[in-house]
Design a protein around this motif. Structure first.
Motif, PDB file in Angstrom:
ATOM      1  N   GLU A 251      37.934  29.202  42.441  1.00 50.55           N
ATOM      2  CA  GLU A 251      38.238  29.640  43.799  1.00 50.55           C
ATOM      3  C   GLU A 251      37.861  31.113  43.934  1.00 50.55           C
ATOM      4  N   ILE A 252      37.087  31.433  44.955  1.00 50.64           N
ATOM      5  CA  ILE A 252      36.687  32.814  45.218  1.00 50.64           C
ATOM      6  C   ILE A 252      37.423  33.298  46.464  1.00 50.64           C
ATOM      7  N   ARG A 253      38.119  34.410  46.343  1.00 45.04           N
ATOM      8  CA  ARG A 253      38.881  34.962  47.456  1.00 45.04           C
ATOM      9  C   ARG A 253      38.401  36.373  47.798  1.00 45.04           C
ATOM     10  N   VAL A 254      38.473  36.711  49.080  1.00 39.09           N
ATOM     11  CA  VAL A 254      38.372  38.108  49.494  1.00 39.09           C
ATOM     12  C   VAL A 254      39.799  38.621  49.521  1.00 39.09           C
ATOM     13  N   GLN A 255      40.170  39.353  48.480  1.00 41.21           N
ATOM     14  CA  GLN A 255      41.568  39.723  48.307  1.00 41.21           C
ATOM     15  C   GLN A 255      41.690  40.988  47.463  1.00 41.21           C
ATOM     16  N   ASP A 256      42.620  41.840  47.813  1.00 42.52           N
ATOM     17  CA  ASP A 256      42.946  43.040  47.060  1.00 42.52           C
ATOM     18  C   ASP A 256      43.795  42.650  45.852  1.00 42.52           C
ATOM     19  N   TYR A 257      43.568  43.305  44.715  1.00 45.87           N
ATOM     20  CA  TYR A 257      44.354  42.970  43.524  1.00 45.87           C
ATOM     21  C   TYR A 257      45.855  43.164  43.761  1.00 45.87           C
ATOM     22  N   ARG A 258      46.196  44.056  44.692  1.00 41.06           N
ATOM     23  CA  ARG A 258      47.609  44.313  44.983  1.00 41.06           C
ATOM     24  C   ARG A 258      48.265  43.181  45.759  1.00 41.06           C
ATOM     25  N   ASP A 259      47.469  42.238  46.239  1.00 44.15           N
ATOM     26  CA  ASP A 259      48.000  41.153  47.058  1.00 44.15           C
ATOM     27  C   ASP A 259      48.017  39.810  46.342  1.00 44.15           C
ATOM     28  N   VAL A 260      47.607  39.771  45.088  1.00 44.82           N
ATOM     29  CA  VAL A 260      47.640  38.517  44.329  1.00 44.82           C
ATOM     30  C   VAL A 260      49.089  38.229  43.936  1.00 44.82           C
ATOM     31  N   ASP A 261      49.583  37.050  44.289  1.00 39.13           N
ATOM     32  CA  ASP A 261      50.986  36.742  44.034  1.00 39.13           C
ATOM     33  C   ASP A 261      51.192  35.343  43.475  1.00 39.13           C
ATOM     34  N   ASP A 262      50.132  34.753  42.904  1.00 44.82           N
ATOM     35  CA  ASP A 262      50.262  33.375  42.438  1.00 44.82           C
ATOM     36  C   ASP A 262      50.146  33.268  40.922  1.00 44.82           C
ATOM     37  N   GLY A 263      50.686  34.266  40.217  1.00 44.70           N
ATOM     38  CA  GLY A 263      50.729  34.169  38.770  1.00 44.70           C
ATOM     39  C   GLY A 263      51.785  33.151  38.332  1.00 44.70           C
ATOM     40  N   PRO A 264      51.960  32.927  37.059  1.00 48.47           N
ATOM     41  CA  PRO A 264      51.291  33.681  35.999  1.00 48.47           C
ATOM     42  C   PRO A 264      49.928  33.091  35.631  1.00 48.47           C
ATOM     43  N   TYR A 265      49.090  33.964  35.103  1.00 45.83           N
ATOM     44  CA  TYR A 265      47.782  33.576  34.577  1.00 45.83           C
ATOM     45  C   TYR A 265      47.815  33.684  33.056  1.00 45.83           C
ATOM     46  N   ASP A 266      46.968  32.888  32.422  1.00 44.27           N
ATOM     47  CA  ASP A 266      46.853  32.967  30.968  1.00 44.27           C
ATOM     48  C   ASP A 266      46.008  34.152  30.529  1.00 44.27           C
ATOM     49  N   ALA A 267      45.066  34.561  31.389  1.00 46.47           N
ATOM     50  CA  ALA A 267      44.164  35.654  31.026  1.00 46.47           C
ATOM     51  C   ALA A 267      43.644  36.316  32.297  1.00 46.47           C
ATOM     52  N   ILE A 268      43.277  37.589  32.166  1.00 46.32           N
ATOM     53  CA  ILE A 268      42.681  38.338  33.269  1.00 46.32           C
ATOM     54  C   ILE A 268      41.464  39.075  32.744  1.00 46.32           C
ATOM     55  N   SER A 269      40.366  38.951  33.464  1.00 49.10           N
ATOM     56  CA  SER A 269      39.181  39.759  33.173  1.00 49.10           C
ATOM     57  C   SER A 269      38.989  40.753  34.316  1.00 49.10           C
ATOM     58  N   SER A 270      38.726  41.985  33.958  1.00 47.09           N
ATOM     59  CA  SER A 270      38.435  43.031  34.935  1.00 47.09           C
ATOM     60  C   SER A 270      37.212  43.768  34.406  1.00 47.09           C
ATOM     61  N   ILE A 271      36.046  43.433  34.960  1.00 43.38           N
ATOM     62  CA  ILE A 271      34.776  43.902  34.402  1.00 43.38           C
ATOM     63  C   ILE A 271      34.099  44.813  35.418  1.00 43.38           C
ATOM     64  N   GLY A 272      34.127  46.110  35.153  1.00 46.99           N
ATOM     65  CA  GLY A 272      33.456  47.061  36.041  1.00 46.99           C
ATOM     66  C   GLY A 272      34.156  47.231  37.368  1.00 46.99           C
ATOM     67  N   MET A 273      35.439  46.947  37.435  1.00 40.65           N
ATOM     68  CA  MET A 273      36.191  47.080  38.679  1.00 40.65           C
ATOM     69  C   MET A 273      37.134  48.273  38.657  1.00 40.65           C
ATOM     70  N   ALA A 274      37.699  48.597  37.491  1.00 40.69           N
ATOM     71  CA  ALA A 274      38.767  49.594  37.422  1.00 40.69           C
ATOM     72  C   ALA A 274      38.292  50.990  37.808  1.00 40.69           C
ATOM     73  N   GLU A 275      36.976  51.251  37.755  1.00 43.23           N
ATOM     74  CA  GLU A 275      36.455  52.544  38.184  1.00 43.23           C
ATOM     75  C   GLU A 275      36.736  52.806  39.663  1.00 43.23           C
ATOM     76  N   HIS A 276      36.964  51.749  40.435  1.00 41.66           N
ATOM     77  CA  HIS A 276      37.234  51.882  41.866  1.00 41.66           C
ATOM     78  C   HIS A 276      38.717  52.104  42.174  1.00 41.66           C
ATOM     79  N   VAL A 277      39.580  51.966  41.181  1.00 42.67           N
ATOM     80  CA  VAL A 277      41.015  51.960  41.440  1.00 42.67           C
ATOM     81  C   VAL A 277      41.534  53.342  41.830  1.00 42.67           C
ATOM     82  N   GLY A 278      41.091  54.378  41.132  1.00 42.07           N
ATOM     83  CA  GLY A 278      41.549  55.735  41.411  1.00 42.07           C
ATOM     84  C   GLY A 278      42.673  56.162  40.486  1.00 42.07           C
ATOM     85  N   THR A 279      42.673  57.445  40.157  1.00 39.27           N
ATOM     86  CA  THR A 279      43.655  57.979  39.209  1.00 39.27           C
ATOM     87  C   THR A 279      45.081  57.746  39.663  1.00 39.27           C
ATOM     88  N   GLN A 280      45.354  57.986  40.940  1.00 43.18           N
ATOM     89  CA  GLN A 280      46.722  57.890  41.431  1.00 43.18           C
ATOM     90  C   GLN A 280      47.232  56.459  41.475  1.00 43.18           C
TER      91      GLN A 280
END
Length: 430
Positions: A251-280
């Protein structure tokens, strides 16, 4: 003015207090500088006005993107020669305020203003981000930043990235391997580190054009939710998923990581995304992902890192990257990333540097772009094609010279029992 190149070379060297390592070719056809070196082509006086009215990387970027500045010769060689003057002057380089106290600097600046002419520069190129008022890294701001970078045309990205449609560091067995094989090996490396098993749930944060989601579902039998903020990426990824016959598992969603609420997941991959998150927002990012994992679940965080500074408060965002490539993106040292993941509750089990691998990847992307340059300009715009060529070539050199790195961090939401489920010899995935 006759022989503008010699005059320009002398004034620039006076400003920089250093010899210019490349040639100058000016708008009047004159040339000056080391024989056989690549040439910095100053196509008009407007290029000087852009530089003088906005000294530093942003002025250079505007002149390059608009086509007022160019390079004749090998781009990597030219950037390598210029890097010591532009990007690698170090923390001890004198500031503009210090330079303005130098009479020779002021005289050279006056000479350049006279050479540039009296008119102000034109407006910035349309490819430059138009800043809106408000705080960084709100949901709206992040959507806007992601759209600027990724919604520039799937066909353009297909030309640059090749059939794999993976926009992150590949994993090379040797420099002679193909880009497609190296990207497949990277996706498999991530899958093995996550120890994916049939029937498990994987959350792919920043799923791009769906490559990791498809690989994990097809090769490892997992059920995947991929999220992105890019409408164009999501549409492309959904079509690929359908073409692969994987709609029951991906399933592909247009969704912000802060809005995901259907866990739990067994695993998470975050590949080349965290650079966009920001220090704060980074601690919150790590906490959100931690909360979405079941006990014993694994996170694979693949992220570019910068080198630490003696004074971290002096860190400045790269003006070119921020204005034209990744708006609001921020890089942190790998130690900071590991600390934030641990603060969020993760146990960090493995850190692997892939710095040289990203340099190889970027050079292949540049080669793809240059090989189809005319088509690339038609798919997006000449200015944006110039942006991508410069940022990818400069980034390749930055990785090669250890100015930046990229790391895969494997972290576990270790259960109270203390059993993280990681083998005693963890790197069996290689």
């Amino acid at each position: 003015m006759a022989d503008a190149a010699s005059r320009l070379k002398g004034l620039i060297e006076q400003l920089l207090a250093a010899p210019l390592p490349i040639r100058i070719r000016a708008w009047d056809g004159s040339e000056a500088g080391p024989p056989g070196a690549p040439a910095l082509v100053v196509r008009n006086r407007r290029a000087l006005r852009r530089l003088l009215w906005k000294p530093g990387e942003l002025g250079l970027a505007r002149a390059w993107v608009s086509g007022d500045l160019g390079i004749d010769g090998d781009l990597y060689t030219a950037l390598g020669l210029l890097s010591g003057l532009i990007w690698e002057r170090g923390e001890d380089a004198r500031t503009l305020a210090q330079a303005l106290r130098d009479p020779e600097f002021r005289a050279a600046a006056r000479g350049l203003f006279a050479l540039a002419g009296p008119l102000p520069p034109p407006a910035p190129p349309r490819e430059e981000v138009r800043r809106a008022r408000g705080h960084l890294h709100t949901r709206r701001a992040d959507r806007r930043a992601i759209s600027h970078h990724y919604d520039v045309g799937n066909d353009f990205y297909a030309l640059v990235l090749g059939p794999s449609m993976v926009y992150s560091c590949a994993y090379w067995e040797s420099p002679d391997s193909t880009l497609e094989l190296a990207q497949r090996d990277k996706l498999e490396l991530v899958s093995r580190k996550l120890a994916l098993k049939p029937g498990e749930r994987l959350l792919d944060v920043g799923c791009g054009w769906g490559s990791m989601a498809i690989h994990a579902a097809r090769e490892h039998g997992v059920r995947v939710v991929g999220i992105t903020l890019s409408q164009e990426q999501a549409a492309y990824a959904r079509k690929r998923v359908a073409d692969e016959g994987l709609t029951d598992r991906v399933e592909i969603r247009v969704q912000d990581y802060r809005d995901v609420d259907d866990g739990p997941y067994d695993a998470i991959s975050s590949i080349g995304m965290a650079e966009h998150v920001g220090t704060q927002q980074y601690l919150r990012y790590a906490q959100e992902l931690h909360s979405l994992l079941k006990p014993g679940g694994r996170l694979l965080n693949h992220q570019i890192a910068r080198r630490p500074l003696r004074d971290e408060s002096a860190y400045d965002i790269d003006e070119f990257i921020d204005a034209y490539v990744f708006p609001d993106g921020e890089l942190a040292p790998i130690g900071t990333t590991v600390t934030q993941l641990e603060r969020a509750g993760f146990e960090v089990r493995d850190v692997e540097s892939l710095r040289e691998h990203y340099a190889l990847t970027l050079r292949r992307w540049v080669a793809n772009l240059e090989a189809q340059w005319v088509r690339a300009k038609g798919l997006t715009s000449p200015g944006r094609a110039r942006v991508w060529r410069l940022y990818m070539a400069a980034s390749a050199l930055a990785f090669e010279r250890n100015r930046i790195g990229v790391n895969q961090v494997l972290a576990v939401r270790t259960p109270e029992s203390g059993d993280a489920g990681v083998p005693l010899r963890a790197r069996t995935w290689n």
